[in-house]
Design an enzyme around this catalytic site. Sequence first.
Site, PDB file in Angstrom:
ATOM      1  CB  CYS A  43      -0.952  -0.003   1.196  1.00  0.00           C
ATOM      2  SG  CYS A  43      -2.132  -1.360   1.127  1.00  0.00           S
ATOM      3  CD  GLU A  62      -1.841   7.274   9.456  1.00  0.00           C
ATOM      4  OE1 GLU A  62      -1.298   8.130   8.740  1.00  0.00           O
ATOM      5  OE2 GLU A  62      -3.034   6.941   9.330  1.00  0.00           O
ATOM      6  CE  LYS A 107      -5.299   4.779   2.280  1.00  0.00           C
ATOM      7  NZ  LYS A 107      -4.350   5.869   2.562  1.00  0.00           N
TER       8      LYS A 107
END
Length: 423
Positions: free
Chosen positions: A170, A321, A342
């Site tokens: 990804c 994150e 996203k």
Amino acid sequence: MTRRAVITGIGVLAPGGMGNKAFWELLTAGRTATRRISFFDPGEYRSQIAAECDFAPEAFGLSPQEIRRMDRACQLAVVAARDALADSGLGLGQQVAPERIAVSIGSAVGCTMGLEEEYVVVSDRGKHWQVDHTYAVPQLYGYLIPSTITAEVAWTVGAEGPAGMISTGCTSGLDAVGHGAQLVTEGSADVVVAGAADAPISPISVACFDAIRATSPNNDDPEHASRPFDLTRDGFVLGEGAAVLVLEEREHARRRGAQVYAEIAGFANRSNAYHMTGLKPDGREMAEAITVSLDRARLDPTAVDYINAHGSGTRQNDLHETAAFKRALGEHAYRVPVSSIKSMVGHSLGAIGSIEVAACALALRHQVVPPTANLHNPDPQCDLDYVPCQAREAVLETVLTVGSGFGGFQSAMLLRRPFGGSP
């Protein structure tokens, strides 16, 4: 002279936003492009939703021969490359020698749709373990080799310089653009056509993500299924698409009076050498990639004005994150806006990294931070400014975009407003 890489052309084909203008309008409106899968009957699967592109190849100028030859991911990449080249204003046959043009393309799963369709044929829908290859199309080998996409893009733009395929899950799209920028700065090319494409909305991909329960099962409300950083999130939404950028040596672009969206100021990637799908909660490897990219850009953490997060919509990723941003940026992490596109265009695996670079370049151009759609109930453990639901005007000089991929890949890139802040 220090060579610097700038973005002079963008071509985006994304769910709900086919073309740069439509893509940016979708993002700034906070609209989502997720729906029930239409490519096949998804009724037997746990997750039956995806973010599909409204892409008819003939409507985008592909010939019958190109359509027959190329898998959908390849088609998306070629059209995006053509759009990026047109946007850049470069006449490559006249302005740049072919051997000074490079191609760097990323893809996580390559020509999945074509490969799966052909397997269904040669195996008679899985009935035969020993398949009959004579039933396959002549392009079957090309579907098997991801570098086919790179070759098609190189042929399209007439590139005779370095050409490569980056397949790092990804982070493929982000890594492909980063590699392209390095080709410019090291002097291997004056122009690089860089980006990524993936078209993974097929039964095999859906089944694989179902098996590890990574995708959202919110089939009754696909519009609100992708909810990064929200307490009620339940997985990511599969997507597809492509983004290709024209990267150019800065002085080369300046001499020809090119429009410049952004400079790629710093890039770094790391691996956690830990687990195929798992992430350590401290975010150390992503933080390291961010710190190294800042060092390469000769920037202090406080220079970051906006973070485009990986923001897949899984609890593991969101916490990872959040920890990485705090570790890399310190107290400044609490002051910088963060968002995940996203939430609107889904997760197109290897393609999303280049789509997000395009979004960051457009954010710099328009001085607007895209929102995180569907963020109504923030997770208390994700306590940064995740820009919920509505776009926000902001003064942006430097933006950070990050990616996280299966296999432990972590990447970070810094983009800056070009030429001392003039758009």
